[in-house]
Design an enzyme around this catalytic site. Structure first.
Site, short mmCIF file in Angstrom:
data_model
loop_
_atom_site.label_atom_id
_atom_site.label_comp_id
_atom_site.label_asym_id
_atom_site.label_seq_id
_atom_site.Cartn_x
_atom_site.Cartn_y
_atom_site.Cartn_z
N ARG A 193 -14.46 -2.71 4.68
CA ARG A 193 -13.08 -2.80 4.20
C ARG A 193 -12.38 -1.49 4.54
NH1 ARG A 193 -13.22 -2.48 -1.74
NH2 ARG A 193 -12.42 -0.39 -1.51
N HIS B 281 -9.07 -1.98 -1.76
CA HIS B 281 -9.44 -3.31 -2.26
C HIS B 281 -8.19 -4.19 -2.37
CE1 HIS B 281 -11.12 -6.51 -4.64
NE2 HIS B 281 -10.21 -6.28 -5.56
N TYR C 28 -13.57 6.96 -4.86
CA TYR C 28 -14.99 6.61 -4.79
C TYR C 28 -15.56 6.55 -3.39
CZ TYR C 28 -12.73 2.04 -4.16
OH TYR C 28 -11.93 1.03 -3.72
#
Ligand SMILES: Cc1ncc(C[n+]2csc(CCOP(=O)(O)OP(=O)(O)O)c2C)c(N)n1
Lengths: 396, 324
Positions: A288, A292, A301
């Site tokens: 990705r 998100h 993160y």
């Protein structure tokens, strides 16, 4: 040395015996030795003993066009969200090949059960991308007719659609459209979901039903390495495709950034299903590159080095390199695709703003096929209540 | 110190973890990310991965393993990411969490808190705006509470964690960052399972919890300018219900309107209305009225304002009450 039982670090293969090192491969970044690939990140054709295939120039250009346009849908929708036209958008940047490869492998009679991110597959099903925006703008839950497009509603509850897909496939079996030997009749179902979803009970139950009834369903997992902030290690300690074995059907790991390979593998799996040979799990190994969704902040993160690493595997760039190297872009092909992308962008920009807000009275109308008397009453009261404001306004 | 609800909850979790090493946090994205609403922000950094546990993406798994942890003497605080995603865990919650104490003849305790950001008004897509409280309040063995402001958030969460019964802890997500309030830790909190008069009045009682308490306070202000004095009660606890202050109030005012976002049919308002009717029938000047979400699925967000009880709908119900 035995592993610390409470450690939640990524599995360190050197803590185990040699078998697990073999399972994981030297590094997961490249997908490991079992990755099916037909086009390298540098744009070179390679061959695979089980999933080899010839592609016409037409097909290759088609894949390229689909991926460029799908990326434009994504960047345009992301921009619309930034401008406040969409409440949220689920981005697919980097996952174009996984979706176009899978989407183009479908026959018209096959049926798709998507998550909320299958914009590229929707594109392959002939859905106007504008129709995808309603859900994210908050005007509806998806405007296409699932029965007409053989493409289900977007599903937000993680994993739920995997059971629906399996049940639908069981319906196909009963309707006698599986294993008839007639290519235009034989049908299959594809269920899309993410690596995070693989942890849900529904997904695992779907696997069990499909295996038990030999249902014609392809489980297509886009392993983009992340479930919001949680890395793949939080969902599984073995390569996901290997789970299939435990349920009793084959699993394949394919380079999800290689549209040729995802096409070839999905086509083979769908064909197995249509012929009545049962389910397959495909793990499209991808990444990705975006967030998100537009509300997410991946800098909290994720390592930027990983993003850089994956940029080198960009699904579009590698097809472009191949097309150029083989002289398949003559006649202004790349420019014409760009032109088409710009027009699509314009269509989305203009169309999105003019998507009408729903009529609030419609809240009541489609809850039931046959509206109960009590709800009719609630609706009438609601309408009268609204009208009371305009009367006040008129008399004031 | 002035804090938001999000901050109050975060501080409450931190305090509970400091006070009791058995307190654990579990859920999706609660670690590095600090939860999608950042309620657990910074906790994993300070308490480690063994106490702030990023779980696999599986709600039944989260609650089910928390059951086992609780059996082992821990006090898990579980985060469900959004109201609409509690249902995969519903079976574990109603069949296991709620019944284990009873089933074990009290030998096994279930000191678990299940935190659920609930309610609408944030412009989200489907399943992100729901109010499932009645489903849990209808289940014996669970306790259900809802906070409405930063100070309650701070204290109620700690009290819920300290409770030996399983508590469904509802957090009004649209208030997370809305208002700040002064937290004075020297002022001790009311007990957890009590409702509270948050604004006194003499003419009618507004009953609410969670996100709509604020709407009711606004309604009371608006009504005051028209010469009506409304009392507002924040129920805070939905199961058990603390009817004491409610009955006392309604006996004085003679009128009550219950306000919540959940569907009216078989919602909390229905239970409250029938208890008031049973216990202060002769004090009532009007039937107890309910204002809530319609008996429809939560609508697409562009028209959620039409679905959610707003100031006008509350005042309209107040008017209707006075018409009797
Ligand atoms: C049952 C459920 N729990 C939680 C969520 C919130 N949520 C939305 S997307 C997501 C992560 C999904 O990750 P994955 O399955 O890997 O798919 P991806 O979005 O990465 O494609 C989460 C936790 C949800 N939608 N449904």
């Amino acid at each position: 040395m035995s592993p610390d039982p409470t450690s939640t670090d990524q599995v360190r293969t050197d803590q185990f015996g040699p078998d697990l090192v073999e399972v994981f491969g030297p590094s997961q970044q490249d997908g490991g030795p079992d990755l099916v690939q037909l086009l390298t990140p540098e744009g070179e054709r390679v061959h695979h003993p089980d999933f080899d295939m010839d592609f016409s120039a037409e097909q290759l250009r088609g894949f390229y066009r689909d991926m460029v346009l799908t990326r434009r849908i994504d960047t345009e929708a992301t921009a619309l969200q930034r401008h406040g036209e969409l409440g949220i958008w689920a981005q697919l940047l980097g996952q174009e090949a996984a979706q176009i490869g899978a989407g183009r492998a479908l026959r018209p009679q096959d049926y798709v059960f998507p998550t909320y991110r299958e914009h590229g597959v929707a594109w392959c099903r002939g859905i106007d991308p504008l129709d995808l925006l309603g859900l994210f703008r908050g005007v509806d839950h998806g405007r296409w007719d699932p029965a007409e497009k053989n493409f289900g509603q977007y599903t937000i509850v993680i994993g739920a659609q995997v059971l629906h897909a399996t049940g639908y496939a069981m319906g196909m079996q009963r309707d006698g459209v599986v294993g008839t030997g007639e290519p235009d009749r034989d049908a299959a179902v594809i269920a899309h979901f993410g690596d995070g979803a693989s942890s849900q009970g529904d997904v695992n139950e779907g696997f069990i039903f499909a295996a038990s009834y030999n249902a014609p369903v392809v489980f297509f997992c886009q392993n983009n390495q992340w479930a919001i902030s949680e890395p793949i290690e939080r969902q599984t300690r073995i390569p996901l495709y290997q789970r299939a074995l435990g349920f009793g059907f084959p699993g394949v790991r394919v380079d999800g950034n290689d549209v040729l390979a995802t096409y070839a593998v999905t086509q083979a799996a769908l064909q197995r299903a249509r012929e009545g040979q049962g389910p397959t799990l495909i793990e499209a190994y991808t990444y990705r590159m975006g967030a998100h969704t537009t509300t997410d902040d991946p800098t909290r993160y994720r390592l930027s080095a990983d993003v850089e690493h994956w940029k080198l595997k960009d699904p579009i760039a590698r097809v472009e390199a191949y097309l150029k190297r083989n002289g398949l872009v003559e006649g202004g092909f790349l420019e014409s695709v760009q032109q088409e992308a710009n027009e699509l962008g314009h269509h989305l920009r203009e169309g999105c703003k003019s998507l009408p807000d729903p009529d609030p009275r419609g809240i009541f109308d489609l809850v039931y096929d046959e509206m109960p008397e009590e709800l009719t009453q609630q609706r009438d009261e609601f309408i009268a209540y609204h009208a009371s404001f305009s009367e006040e306004g008129a008399s004031a | 110190m002035k804090i938001t609800l999000a901050k109050g909850l975060n501080m409450g979790l931190r305090k509970a973890m400091e006070d009791d090493p058995k307190v654990l946090i579990m859920g999706e994205d609660v670690g590095t990310l600090g939860g999608v609403f950042r309620i657990t922000d910074g906790l994993q950094k300070d308490f480690g991965e063994d106490r702030v546990i990023d779980s696999p993406l599986a709600e039944s798994g989260i609650v089910g393993t928390a059951v086992g942890m609780a059996m082992r003497g821990y006090r898990p605080v579980v985060e469900i990411q959004f109201d609409g995603f509690v249902y995969p865990a519903y079976d574990q919650i109603v069949c296991q969490v709620a019944k284990i104490h009873f089933r074990s003849k009290g030998k096994t305790k279930m000191p678990m808190v299940i935190r659920i950001p609930f309610g609408g008004g944030i412009g989200a897509v489907e399943h992100h705006s729901e109010s499932p409280e009645a489903q849990f309040a209808h289940t014996p063995g669970l306790k259900v509470v809802a906070c409405s402001n930063p100070v309650d958030g701070y204290w109620m969460l700690q009290q819920a964690i300290a409770s030996d019964d399983p508590v469904i802890f509802l957090e009004p997500k649209r208030q997370y960052h809305a208002d700040k309030a002064e937290l004075d830790e020297s002022v001790l909190p009311a007990p957890l399972f009590t409702s509270r008069v948050v604004k006194s009045g003499t003419d009618l009682t507004l009953l609410s919890y969670g996100p709509t308490v604020k709407t009711c306070l606004k309604a009371a202000d608006a009504a005051a300018s028209e010469g009506r004095s409304l009392e507002v009660i924040d129920l805070r606890t939905l199961s058990p219900l603390d009817m004491g202050p409610v009955l006392e109030s309604v006996r004085r005012t003679g009128r009550a309107v219950v306000v919540h976002e959940a569907h009216v049919n078989l919602g909390m308002g229905s239970e409250i209305a029938s208890r008031i009717t049973e216990q202060c029938f002769f004090s009532l000047e009007a039937p107890v009225l309910r204002v809530g979400g319609f008996d429809t699925p939560y609508p697409p967000s562009r028209i959620e304002e039409d679905y959610l009880p707003d100031l006008d709908r509350v005042l309209d119900a107040v008017d209707r009450s006075f018409e009797f």
